[in-house]
Structures are given as C-alpha cells and as structure tokens.
Design a protein around this motif. Sequence first.
Motif, PDB file in Angstrom:
ATOM      1  N   MET A 115      37.464   6.710   4.287  1.00 35.98           N
ATOM      2  CA  MET A 115      37.199   5.310   4.673  1.00 35.98           C
ATOM      3  C   MET A 115      37.823   4.388   3.630  1.00 35.98           C
ATOM      4  O   MET A 115      38.145   4.826   2.551  1.00 35.98           O
ATOM      5  CB  MET A 115      35.691   5.050   4.621  1.00 35.98           C
ATOM      6  CG  MET A 115      34.820   5.937   5.450  1.00 35.98           C
ATOM      7  SD  MET A 115      34.652   5.290   7.103  1.00 35.98           S
ATOM      8  CE  MET A 115      34.116   3.603   6.793  1.00 35.98           C
ATOM      9  N   PRO A 116      37.918   3.083   3.920  1.00 38.39           N
ATOM     10  CA  PRO A 116      38.403   2.190   2.852  1.00 38.39           C
ATOM     11  C   PRO A 116      37.426   2.113   1.678  1.00 38.39           C
ATOM     12  O   PRO A 116      37.827   2.147   0.530  1.00 38.39           O
ATOM     13  CB  PRO A 116      38.532   0.833   3.545  1.00 38.39           C
ATOM     14  CG  PRO A 116      38.638   1.141   5.000  1.00 38.39           C
ATOM     15  CD  PRO A 116      37.831   2.394   5.224  1.00 38.39           C
ATOM     16  N   CYS A 117      36.134   2.005   1.967  1.00 36.25           N
ATOM     17  CA  CYS A 117      35.162   1.745   0.886  1.00 36.25           C
ATOM     18  C   CYS A 117      33.818   2.345   1.283  1.00 36.25           C
ATOM     19  O   CYS A 117      33.444   2.315   2.456  1.00 36.25           O
ATOM     20  CB  CYS A 117      35.058   0.236   0.670  1.00 36.25           C
ATOM     21  SG  CYS A 117      33.639  -0.329  -0.276  1.00 36.25           S
ATOM     22  N   ASN A 137      39.714   5.944   0.678  1.00 37.93           N
ATOM     23  CA  ASN A 137      41.173   6.105   0.650  1.00 37.93           C
ATOM     24  C   ASN A 137      41.774   6.051  -0.753  1.00 37.93           C
ATOM     25  O   ASN A 137      42.679   6.813  -1.065  1.00 37.93           O
ATOM     26  CB  ASN A 137      41.834   4.999   1.470  1.00 37.93           C
ATOM     27  CG  ASN A 137      41.468   5.108   2.939  1.00 37.93           C
ATOM     28  OD1 ASN A 137      41.062   6.171   3.399  1.00 37.93           O
ATOM     29  ND2 ASN A 137      41.601   4.009   3.666  1.00 37.93           N
TER      30      ASN A 137
END
Lengths: 142, 576
Positions: free
Chosen positions: A47-49, A21
């Motif tokens: 995705m976040p990470c 993101n």
Amino acid sequence: MAETTKEGKGFAPRILAFSTNNISDPGIDLAGSSHMHYPPTVIVISMPCTSGIKPEWMLHAVQKGFDGIFIASDGEECAYLPDCSERASHIVKRAQEMLVKNGYEAERIKMAAICSVCAEPFTNQIKDFSEKIKTLGPARKG
Amino acid sequence: MSDRKIGVYICHCGGNISDYVDVKKVREAVQGEPGVVVAKTAMFTCSDATQQEMVQDIREQNLDGLVVASCSPKLHLFTFREVARRAGLNPYQYTQVNIREQCSWTHTDDKPGATEKAIRLIRGGIARTALTEPLEPIKIDTVPKVLIVGAGIAGLRAAVGLSDLSISVILVEKSTAPGGRVAGLGKMYPHGKNGREIISQLVDEVKKRKNITLFTGAELVGKSGSIGNFTVKIEVGGKKVETVEASVGSIIVATGFEDYQPAAGEFGYGIDGVVTLAEYKAMLDNSGGKPALGGREIKSVVYVYCVGSRQQTGDNPNKYCSRYCCNAAVHAAIESAEADPKIRQFHLFRDMRTYGKFEALYTEARDKGSVFIRYSDAEPPEIQKDAGGRLKVTVKDLLTFGEEIVIPADLVVLVTGMVPRSNNALVDVLKLPVGRDKFFNEIHPKLRPVETVVDGVFICGTCQGPKNSAESVASALSAVTQSASILKKGYVELEPLIAMIDPDKCKICDVCTGACPYSAIEKGQHRGKEVAVVNEAVCKGCGGCAPVCPANAINLKGFTDDQMESMIDAMLKEIV
C-alpha cells in the motif's frame, strides 16, 4: 509445501502481510534478495501508507481464510504522515476489536515497524508471528 | 464472471524465478481466472521481444487489463506502464506482481510452496486488475514564478539563478536586510574571499534584476493551492504592515540555521574570556590586526571542539555533526596565526573532520604551530579561572594514554555547531516535514535531496542540515534546477492514485478534513448538499483519510474496498 492441512501438526498458517511501497516493501524485497527464508504461506500486499489500511479488510481476510494479519508499518519513517505510527496503531486496535466481536482472537493481528533495509527483522518477526498463529490454530474452525 | 480482457505474463527471469517456481504450473492455474484471455510465460518479460509481444497481444486481442508477474515493482513498474501506453492501454490498468523478491528468491528451499504462493499472488493481481478503471495523470498548468523564503547566501544565489532562466522571483527576508550569516563573515576559505563582499555582490545583482522582487522585514503567512500554482500571502512590515498576495509555481525554503548557544557553565561559558566560535570570528574580523580581548592582546587560545554537536546525552541531544565547525575553527586558527605568528593555539578535539579539500587547511594550521589534542567525550575538558584570574583548561590527552594536561589560556573558543531554527509558523504554513533532528527533511538524501513530500516546495541550504556556504549554494542551485524543470515545461502531471469521496455517503462530519495534514479535503457541493471533496492536486494519495471516515465514504484509487476484498478472495481460492 506438503503441510497445508488445516488441522493438527501440519497446520501452516496463512498470513496476509500489509507493507508499504516506499518503506517496508523494499525491506521485504531485501529479505528475498538476501535469500532469507520465511514460510511461503505469507503473502504480501503493498500500500502507499500504513495509515490507509482499513480494519474491515483485515476482518474480511480472516473471515475468508487468512489465519493472521501482519502489518509491516512505516513507523517513524513515513514520508506522508508524521503521526503514522499512532494512526496505524489506532487502526489495528479497531481491527482487533472487530475480530474479537466476530469470535476471533485479537492476537491474530500484529504490527511491527519494518524499515526499508529491515530484511532480517522482517524475517524474524514474520517467523515468530507464524509460530504464534500455529499455537492459536486455524482462524476458521471446523 | 468478468467481462474484462486481461493478459497475464509470467516471467522466468532467466531462472531466477523458474528455478524455484514451476511457472508452467502457475500459468495453468491462472489462465482460467475470470477475465483472463491471454496467459503466457516468457524467459524475460522485460526484454524488447516480450514487450513487443505484449503490445501486439494488447492491440490484437483488445486487452483492457495487463498483469506482469516478475520482479519487484521498484524495478519495472514504469517499464510496463510504458508498454501499456505504447499499446494504447491505460497504464493504470496494469498491475505488477512481485514473484521474484517476495516469492522465488525467498522460498528457494520450497518449490511447491513457492509455486502455490506465486499462483495466489498472481490471482490477487488479476482480481485487482479486473476492477481497475482508466485513470489519467492530473495535469496542472504552472506559473513561471518562484517564491524564495530567506535571503541568505542560498536564497540570494537561487534568486539570481532563477532570474537567469527568465523565471520571476519573489524573495522574502524576515530581517531588515538581506545577506544572512555570510554577510557577517570576513575572510573565508578558499582564496580568503570576504563574506561581506560576496554577499554585497549578490545583493547588487538581485537589485539589478527586474524579475526579482525583494521584500525585507517580511514573512510568508499563507499558502494555498498546489504545485505549479500556489497562492502565497506575504506580510511586509514597516510603518504600516501590508499584505501582498501572489501566485507562484514553486517555493524554495532557504531559512538557514541558528548558532548553538551554550548554556551558562557549559565548558565554562559565561566566564570572562570564554567565547563561541562565531564570537571569536567577529573579534578576528574587527580587530584589524592582532586579536585582543578588553584591550589586552591574546597570546594563547584554546579551542574546544564539538560544543553542541554530536551530543550523546541530555534532553534533546544534537546527535549530528555540524560539519562546518572543524574547518571554520582551523581556518580561524590560521587567520590568528597570520595576525600574530607567535600566538599559541591548542585544539581540543574529539575527531577532526576537515573532509575533502579542507584537509589542506588542517595541515596548514599544524604547520603554523597549532597543537591538536584529542579528548574523550566521556571526560571532557574543564575550563576554570585559576587563582591569578587566568583561564585554565584541564584536559586528558587520549593520544598520550590519558595524560592530564593543564593549559593556561587568554581565550577559550567553544567551537559551536549549527542548530535548526525554530520556524513553527513557517512549518505550519508550508506543512514542511521536520526530521528528528528538527532540520527540514528532504524526500531522499541522495536521489531527491532538495525536494520535500510537499510537491513544489523545495528546501536548500542549512535549513535542511549543517552545510558550509559552498554546499549551501550547491543545494540552492539544485533547488533552482528542480523548480525550473517543473516551471519551464509549463505543466505538471500528478499521479492519479488519490483519495475519492463518495458524495452520496458523505455526511460532512469533518473527520477526514482533520485527518489530512495537507489540507487536501475541502468543502464542495453535490446535488444541492454540502459534501467533502478531494483537491486532486493537493492529495498525496496516502489514504490516511480512508479508514477514519465513519461513513466509509472514502476510497483510495487503486486500493478500493472492492479491489482489496476481491484480491483477498482470489488469493485464498483453492488450488486444484
């Protein structure tokens, strides 16, 4: 996209790219804002990470019809995990092993660090990867 | 089949999307997807009219899912979360699909390709939405108290600022007295204000305030809890070491910098008469009149700039510019010239960076007789003693095409920069993010300059990078504002997209605990068995623990196995 047939010269590999993101997704957005072209058979999930991607998803994607998986990783820039690169390469290794075990080539998964302004590097990487997958042919034979 | 009721809105973006994607065809291809009850196109989904239409559809058709296919989520994620909220739909049951930056704009050369991709992307978004559950932001009550680590100019000023806002402060200083670096300074720019006086005023103010508690000779040794309500442990030295425990709502780190210490022989350091800028500043402040060295008056000074800053080579080069040193050196030169107008001063610089208002200082120094000579990093000045025991500086002057100049000097001042302090224990306690340059890292240098990835932990002053005292205070006050904005509201709301552990699958193997640098995974109980549980307030939602669980017991909300796999399946469906 006239060339969606799964065989021969007209093969357009389906590529699933995982971005993040805050780091690589803005880079991929920038490629679009700058009207840089790459094959439309590349689809991005954000995705976040990178360290949160499960190897099982990659296997699932290949089994269901994606021909290649590209991980646009956070690299050193990850705001969550200082050892993000290390974790991500471990995940990729596990996913590649799963692929091989199931009869797919390990090269169907590739990872590269893409920064938040890496529009051109992403475009070049994904084009190269797409060419590479073309030489491998479709993941699902027959 | 899905029993969900999902609304899908596809944006033309006035042509930005519809010129390259056949939005009508896209709508037709997605309207029959499982769960979809409304599928519309709009000229601008973000317009008031369309937002109103969405609210109406959600209410009238009782929608429990919303998909907006338009631009990047960076633009309107919060806009459409708000639309959902206004309509009474849980904001976390909405999905943004990016068909502009990552579709129409990328594939302006291939309309059929872009159209097919948009269909796949939206189908993926619908599949994800069908598996969403209502989530509520995690609400935490806050303690109106702040811990400040470091009582230099930044920490002291922050303490007074918070106290003004009726927020209590615990101020912890490692050394035996508050004041930090500025307490050791004499005259400062502008107005010739004395550093010692500024600090003693601040310290007096701190001591006067009833809601500030100052501990000196003290260190932060433990932290648990999370934003809004941390429990901190402070070890206070003295005859008997005591441990103090307290609850605070946020933490401000203002631990300052270290002076760069040149290695022996670096630009002649170690030779009698070669000193650092900090050492020279002390000589000037203590001389009372003309600067002297060993009882002998100093008649000529050579300054060598960028010592320890902007290094290109070496093991761990300090690549950054230390920012304050050009100004400080020029200021010291002006002071020297005021003490002795006949003093000869030569400044050997790489690039002068007396930015902003300090430009006036640079001009003043030149007016007062300072000579500026530019050297190349490739051929740095050499400092030696001549036969007569006098200091001799040899430099190639870039501005006269490399002419070699030899300058005899009474004193050589190495204009040393700032280096990060080694604070491993504190980094460990607070889980502070350390940058490549070893200073502490903020989330965003421009937009979130004092926040760290650890919610509720702020950084300010020179612990995050070189700054002068004015800049340190500015950042300290911005940390005050950020703290107050959390603590004055009385509660914080956290994003609920965090990890969750299936207690039935968990075998309490501890792998996830080790994988979480935020210590967000703790031990808990589930039906009489010990299991790992996620501390909702501490989890950052990175998902790093999920792939490492050998039992696959961990999922990240919003990115669960079911969601990801059904997205992948939906994206691959044949397009008729």
